[in-house]
Design an enzyme around this catalytic site. Structure first.
Site, short mmCIF file in Angstrom:
data_model
loop_
_atom_site.label_atom_id
_atom_site.label_comp_id
_atom_site.label_asym_id
_atom_site.label_seq_id
_atom_site.Cartn_x
_atom_site.Cartn_y
_atom_site.Cartn_z
N GLY A 6 0.80 -1.22 0.00
CA GLY A 6 0.00 0.00 0.00
C GLY A 6 0.83 1.27 0.00
CB CYS A 64 -0.39 1.10 -6.78
SG CYS A 64 -0.33 0.23 -5.20
#
Lengths: 254, 304
Positions: free
Chosen positions: B73, B131
């Site tokens: 993350g 991402c």
């Protein structure tokens, strides 16, 4: 300096769930601090793709050997445990930070290990003894089968045992051993299952004793690159592989 | 003597085609005990955002067959920390240090790109629009052509060095996204980012990752990555940087033949921290064996 080295297995002892592996390098060993760990390459098989982090149980610079105690918990540790004499294991070492040595030579130190968490406590005890301290071990397991290499521990310091089933030593958890009432300690070092380390950390806080724990979060690289093995601390997420595995309990959120 | 130099456009020159994938190589320093960092073509540093990010809760990793899932993350200390603390430490490493720029708004991307633009020793950025592990972690932009156009053209206005756009494989047609990046001013595209995946602990009936889903990487993704590099290389004129499961020189050569001008090595760094230099050496040996004078001649040399 961190290094990738092939170590040859020269001696092996096996128990039901754990294995002692004495591994020799052709080259002189790097400087290893008690509490540091290695990353062992398993093989290129699908289910054992990543390396496995294992703590260092003992070091012998003269014979260029390190010792690992490996508990069979899955396919990777099974394969590592099944290594045969003269086979080599590809190892990255030494990784992470070690335990802090007490500045006071008269400090009363206790080393608390649970299950396979007893492994790094032996080398730590040995180093502390070489520095003139008198380490005391409190070692715990579910039953006596979990407590291996006790003779080696006894050669370094006093050993107190607990087992959950009472098959060896006092029945109960490490934190329930009577030695805590009889002796006063200045420093606690611990490694074992998280609930045990949490209990040890509480005991340390209640008695205002400095305490370091060795954590074992799931990791990929072991080098501080992938940021997978983080522990949430007062400083936020930090890598157990790089900032740990040894951490002072004051830094933890538990 | 094989010429290993790879000339990408806008003055980005690689001494060989081997670079490291963002998020797998830290800031390079983590690997300096194992290899001479100046022997690789480039280092893509950890994804950098405008502000400090703590990333996702533990557990963030699950081993899967021939690969792993991660859900880090974008943990990082923010661009200012990079500029003040990390850049001075790594700026003189004799290779291309490329910053992977991540964000959740166009303004964030631009702000970070602008700050990196001012750093003399950073010749390129890799725009992470792919991402999968954070809400609006770029993947929101990276899965539609209009999203790519918005973010790439905005960054293009504030960034004048080599702009790489890192593409997500979690799309219907990756070539369309590559074309959108090219039309919006990208100097090259890199692919693939991780594939969205999931792992479950059946005994505990729980997901293995705190975020339930995460990004799959490692050898298992290689055939998909190779196929996507092939498709994208046929579609665009700008250079393609290939990545996804590369673990050996042979893997790297396959990506070059499929149309990549350079490659990035990711997860394999975890298993062998010296893999990058071995791959670079293996590519040269392949060229010697096949009488190829320039490594760049391998790009797109697949015979079909």
């Amino acid at each position: 300096m961190k290094k990738i080295t092939d170590f040859r297995l020269i001696e092996k002892k096996e128990w039901a769930k754990s294995t002692y592996l004495l591994l020799q390098s052709d080259e002189p060993l790097e400087d290893i601090k008690a509490g540091q760990f290695v990353q062992v390459k398993v093989d290129d098989a699908a289910n054992t793709y990543l390396r496995r982090p294992i703590s260092i149980h003992d070091v012998d610079y003269q014979n260029r050997t390190i010792t690992l105690l490996v508990q069979r918990v899955g396919e990777g540790t099974n394969k590592i445990s099944d290594t045969e004499i003269n086979d080599t294991l590809n190892i990255i070492y030494p990784l992470g930070n070690g335990f802090t040595m007490p500045e006071d030579k008269d400090a009363k130190v206790v080393l608390v290990g649970g299950g396979i968490g007893i492994a790094p406590m032996y080398y730590l005890g040995k180093v502390l003894k070489e520095k003139g301290l008198e380490p005391v071990f409190v070692l715990g397991g579910r039953s006596k089968e979990d407590l291996i290499m006790l003779d080696k521990f006894s050669s370094v310091g006093e050993v107190y045992i607990t087992t959950n089933d009472g098959s060896l030593g006092e029945q109960g958890f490490v934190t329930q051993h009577s030695v805590w009432k009889e002796k006063k300690f200045d420093m606690i070092y611990t490694c074992g299952p998280k609930p045990m380390m949490m209990a040890v950390a509480n005991l340390a806080r209640e008695n205002d004793i400095c305490c370091e724990v060795s954590l074992e979060n799931l990791m990929a690289c072991g080098l501080g690159a992938c940021l997978c093995c983080v522990e949430n601390t007062i400083e936020g997420h930090v890598c157990v592989c790089k900032e740990g595995p040894v951490m002072n309990i004051n830094k933890l959120l538990w | 003597m094989v010429n290993e130099t790879i000339q990408l456009n806008k003055g980005l020159t690689l001494k060989n085609p081997v670079m490291t994938a963002s998020g797998t190589f830290g800031y390079g320093e983590e690997y300096s005990d194992f290899i001479d960092l100046s022997q690789i073509g480039g280092i893509l540093v950890k994804g950098t955002t405008l502000n400090h990010r703590e990333g996702n809760p533990y557990p963030r990793m699950a081993e899967t067959p021939s690969g792993m899932l991660n859900a880090v993350g974008l943990q990082n200390k923010g661009i200012d920390h990079f500029v003040e603390t990390i850049y001075p430490r790594i700026k003189d490493i004799d290779t291309n240090i490329i910053v992977n720029v991540s964000g959740s708004t166009i303004e964030d991307y631009c702000a970070v790109a602008e700050k990196v633009n001012a750093l003399e020793n950073i010749p390129a950025i890799e725009l992470n629009v792919s991402c999968p592990n954070v809400k609006q972690g770029g993947m929101a932009f990276g899965v539609t052509t209009s999203g790519i156009e918005q973010v790439v053209s905005a960054v293009r206005k504030v960034y004048d060095k080599h702009l790489i756009v890192k593409l997500s494989p979690n799309v219907t047609s990756i070539a369309d996204l590559a074309l959108a990046a090219e039309a919006s001013g990208a100097d090259s595209v890199s692919l693939i980012n991780t594939l969205l995946g999931m792992a479950i602990d059946a005994e505990k009936r729980r997901p293995k990752l705190s975020t339930i889903t995460g990004g799959l990487s490692g050898a298992c993704v290689k055939p998909i990555a190779l196929r996507m590099v092939w498709q994208v290389a046929k579609a665009v004129k700008i250079p393609v940087i290939g990545l996804g499961g590369i673990s050996s020189a042979t893997d790297a050569i396959e990506f070059l033949l499929a149309g990549a001008s350079a490659i990035e090595i990711g997860t394999a760094n975890f298993i062998d921290p010296a893999i990058t230099v071995k791959v670079a050496k293996g590519i040269v040996e392949y060229c010697e064996r096949h009488g190829i004078k320039n490594v760049s001649d391998l790009t797109g040399a697949l015979e079909v």
